[in-house]
Write an enzyme that holds these catalytic residues in place. Structure first.
Site, PDB file in Angstrom:
ATOM      1  N   SER A   1     -11.337  10.799 -66.144  1.00 21.82           N
ATOM      2  CA  SER A   1     -12.208  11.888 -66.547  1.00 21.82           C
ATOM      3  C   SER A   1     -13.588  11.859 -65.887  1.00 21.82           C
ATOM      4  O   SER A   1     -14.394  12.759 -66.098  1.00 21.82           O
ATOM      5  CB  SER A   1     -12.372  11.891 -68.073  1.00 21.82           C
ATOM      6  OG  SER A   1     -12.865  10.651 -68.546  1.00 21.82           O
TER       7      SER A   1
ATOM      8  N   SER B   1     -10.328   6.125 -66.457  1.00 16.68           N
ATOM      9  CA  SER B   1     -11.217   7.225 -66.089  1.00 16.68           C
ATOM     10  C   SER B   1     -12.276   6.873 -65.051  1.00 16.68           C
ATOM     11  O   SER B   1     -12.986   7.761 -64.578  1.00 16.68           O
ATOM     12  CB  SER B   1     -11.902   7.788 -67.338  1.00 16.68           C
ATOM     13  OG  SER B   1     -10.965   8.470 -68.135  1.00 16.68           O
TER      14      SER B   1
ATOM     15  N   LYS C   1     -21.944  10.177 -65.480  1.00 13.65           N
ATOM     16  CA  LYS C   1     -20.918  10.982 -66.133  1.00 13.65           C
ATOM     17  C   LYS C   1     -21.536  11.718 -67.324  1.00 13.65           C
ATOM     18  O   LYS C   1     -22.389  11.160 -68.036  1.00 13.65           O
ATOM     19  CB  LYS C   1     -19.775  10.069 -66.593  1.00 13.65           C
ATOM     20  CG  LYS C   1     -18.577  10.767 -67.196  1.00 13.65           C
ATOM     21  CD  LYS C   1     -17.497   9.735 -67.529  1.00 13.65           C
ATOM     22  CE  LYS C   1     -16.238  10.387 -68.077  1.00 13.65           C
ATOM     23  NZ  LYS C   1     -15.182   9.383 -68.358  1.00 13.65           N
TER      24      LYS C   1
END
Length: 547
Positions: free
Chosen positions: A186, A210, A111
Site C-alpha cells: 500500500s 506494503s 506514506k
C-alpha cells in the site's frame, strides 16, 4: 466503586433493558435475573458517565517545534504537480536540521498514513473526511532532526488494505517502468516517486508486504533499490495509522542499500511512547551505515524451497532470482536449499489474524497496547454509517465483513492463530541458528496491470489483481523477522511479453539481524547492475521511461 457513585448518575443515558440487549447480542438471552436488571442499568449509566467525563478531558499531544521546523508551501498538488498518475497526497517542505545529521542532503517523503502536524491526511479514502494531525510521528521528527528535507506525503492505498495501486480514493499510481501497471501497495506513491528518482527515500509502513511489494514492483532508476521491513519494534510506530499493532512495521524505501542503512540509523530505536520498541536499541546507537560492508564471505544462505516452488511463482521470476543467488555464491557465500513447510501456512495465518485485528481497529475498539494515538483520526472515522461504508473500497469492506463473521462464528480462532504464528516465528529462529539469510522471490510475479475500477463494479474484479502477491511477504509480518526487497532483474509482464518489469529477491534474517541483510544486499548491488537482467553484464540495460 466510588468512581461510579461520587456524583449523580445519568440513568437517562441508558434505556431500560439495555443490559439484556447487550448480552443477547452475544447469544446470552437470560444472563441476568429480572430483579437484577435495574441495578445493572444503573451500573451501565455510571460507566457511561465516566466515559463522557474522559471525552471532556483535554487530549495529551506532543506538539512539534513548528517555529524551528515549519511546514512550508503546504498544498494539495494539482495535475501539473503530480507524478506517475496521482502519487502525491500533499506537497510541502520541512527543512532538515541545519546542524546536519546522517540524512543531510537527502530528500524524503512519507506514506499518507504517517502523521505530520498541520498536514491533512487521507489514508487513501474519501469515505471519511481528511483529518489534520496535531503531532508529528516519531519517524518524522527523527528524520528531519537527522537532516532530511521532507518534501511531502505520498498516496497510500485505501486504509492500507491493498497491494494494488488503484484503490486509493485520491487516484491511481502507475509503475515508473510502465504506465498502466501497478506500482504495488500500500506504499504505492512513495515507491513510485523513489523508483522514478524524484525523491531519495520514502518512509512506508508494512503489515503484509506494503513496503516490500511496491519496492519489488517498481525497482528503481539507480544502481539498485531497496524496500526494508525491519524487525518488529525496531522502528517506532507512534503517529502512524494502524491496521493492527502485531503487524505494524515502519521502514525505508530507498534507491540503494546505503540510503536504507542511513535511514534506519536515523529513525530506529526505542521510543518511550511505543511499547513495541521496548526491546529495541537506544535511538541513535545503531551503526548500520558505518558497519556496512560489501561482503558475503562466510555467510550461509538458504534457498527456501517453499518460497520458490509455490504454484503462483512465475518461471521467469524464479529463474531471475536464482541467478541473483548464484551471484551471492560467487561472491563467497555458501548456498544450500532448505525447506520449512510451515512457510506455506503463512498466508492463511496472516489472513485470519489481520481480518480479526483489522476489523477491531476499523471499529475503533481498544487493542491492548500502550502508546500515543490519533484521536483526530478516531473522531473522523466513527461512527460508521451506510453512506460512509458504501464509499470504502472492496478490500476494506471485505476486511470488516470477514472480521465480523470470524469473530461471531469462531470466537476462539484468534488465539489459535496467534499460537501458530509463534510456532512459525520459533521455526524460523531455529533455521537462523544455522543460516545467516534465507532467500526467495519477494513477489511471485511482476507487477500486474492496473484496473480501471469504479464504485458499482464487481468487488471480485477489484480484488483479483492483488490475490497471491503477499505469498512470501505476509508471513514475516506475523513472525516479525526483518526482510528486504532488492531488485535483481526483469521479467515480462503477464499481459504483454514486450513489457519488462522489475523482479526482486527477498532477503530474510533472524530477529534484530538487519546488518546481515544490509551487507548481503550491499554486496550484491556493488557487484551487479540489476538493470542488466539477472545481473548479467551481457544483457542490455533496461531504463524506465520518463512519464
Amino acid at each position: 466503586m466510588s468512581v461510579f457513585f461520587d456524583s449523580p448518575i445519568s440513568e437517562d443515558l441508558v434505556p431500560a433493558g439495555e443490559a439484556e440487549l447487550l448480552l443477547a447480542n452475544i447469544g446470552v438471552d437470560q444472563g441476568i435475573a429480572p430483579e437484577e436488571s435495574s441495578d445493572y442499568r444503573q451500573l451501565l449509566a455510571a460507566v457511561h458517565d465516566v466515559a463522557e467525563h474522559i471525552l471532556r478531558l483535554p487530549d495529551y499531544v506532543i506538539r512539534p517545534d513548528i517555529e524551528r521546523y515549519p511546514r512550508e508551501k503546504l498544498r494539495r498538488p494539482d495535475a501539473n504537480e503530480q507524478d506517475f498518475g496521482k502519487a502525491w497526497a500533499h506537497k510541502f517542505l520541512i527543512r532538515g536540521n541545519a546542524r546536519g545529521g546522517v540524512l543531510s542532503g537527502k530528500s524524503l517523503c512519507l506514506k499518507d498514513n504517517i502523521a505530520v502536524a498541520g498536514v491533512p491526511q487521507f489514508f487513501g479514502t474519501d469515505a471519511i473526511p481528511a483529518w489534520i494531525p496535531e503531532a508529528d510521528a516519531t519517524v518524522v521528527k527523527r528524520a528531519y532532526e537527522a537532516g532530511a528535507d521532507i518534501v511531502g506525503t505520498t498516496i497510500c492505498e485505501n486504509f492500507c488494505n491493498s497491494t494494488s495501486s488503484f484503490t486509493s480514493a485520491q487516484g491511481t499510481v502507475h509503475n515508473p517502468y510502465a504506465h498502466g501497471y501497478s506500482a504495488g501497495g500500500s506504499t504505492s506513491g512513495g515507491s513510485a516517486v523513489v523508483g522514478g528518482s524524484l525523491v531519495d527515500i520514502a518512509i512506508g509502513a508494512d503489515q503484509g508486504g506494503s513496503i516490500r511489494v511496491p519496492a519489488s514492483f517498481c525497482g528503481f532508476d539507480s544502481l539498485a533499490g531497496v524496500g526494508m521491513k525491519p524487525t518488529h519494534g525496531l522502528v517506532p510506530y507512534t503517529g502512524i495509522s494502524s491496521g493492527d499493532s502485531i503487524n505494524d512495521h515502519a521502514g525505508p524505501i530507498a534507491r540503494n542499500v546505503k540510503d536504507v542503512a542511513l535511514c534506519l540509523d536515523a529513525i530506529s530505536g526505542r521510543d518511550d511512547f511505543d511499547d513495541k520498541t521496548l526491546g529495541a536499541p537506544l535511538h541513535g546507537s545503531t551503526r548500520y551505515s558505518e558497519n556496512l560492508q560489501a561482503s558475503v564471505k562466510g555467510m550461509k544462505i538458504g534457498i527456501l524451497t517453499e518460497g520458490f516452488e509455490h504454484r503462483l511463482v512465475d518461471a521467469n521470476v524464479k529463474a531471475t532470482v536464482l541467478d541473483a543467488v548464484k551471484s551471492l555464491e560467487k561472491l563467497g557465500a555458501t548456498v544450500r536449499e532448505v525447506s520449512l513447510p510451515l512457510h506455506l501456512e503463512g498466508p492463511a495465518v496472516w489472513t485470519i489474524q489481520q481480518r480479526i485485528a483489522g476489523t477491531l481497529g476499523m471499529m475503533g475498539y481498544a487493542h491492548g497496547r500502550r502508546g500515543l494515538f490519533s484521536t483526530k483520526y478516531e473522531e473522523a472515522r466513527q461512527p460508521w454509517t451506510n453512506e460512509t461504508f458504501r464509499k470504502l473500497f472492496p478490500s476494506t469492506k471485505n476486511t470488516v465483513i470477514n472480521g465480523l463473521s470470524l469473530m461471531q462464528n469462531y470466537p476462539g480462532l484468534y488465539v489459535k492463530t496467534m499460537n501458530i504464528a509463534q510456532q512459525m516465528r520459533d521455526a524460523y529462529e531455529e533455521l537462523f541458528e544455522e543460516y545467516d539469510l534465507i532467500v526467495m522471490p519477494t513477489t511471485p510475479f511482476v507487477a500486474p496491470a492496473n484496473v480501471d475500477w469504479k464504485q458499482g463494479d464487481s468487488p471480485m474484479d477489484a480484488l483479483r489483481p492483488s490475490m497471491g502477491i503477499t505469498t512470501n511477504t505476509a508471513i514475516f509480518d506475523i513472525t516479525g523477522h526483518p526482510a528486504m526487497a532488492l531488485p535483481v532483474g526483469f521479467a515480462p509482464a503477464k499481459e504483454d511479453a514486450n513489457v519488462m518489469l522489475p523482479v526482486s529477491i527477498q532477503l530474510v534474517a533472524g530477529l534484530w539481524q538487519e546488518q546481515k541483510i544490509l551487507d548481503a544486499g550491499f554486496a550484491w548491488e556493488t557487484a551487479n547492475d540489476w538493470k542488466r537482467t539477472g545481473g548479467n553484464s551481457n544483457q542490455d540495460t533496461v531504463v524506465p521511461p520518463k512519464l
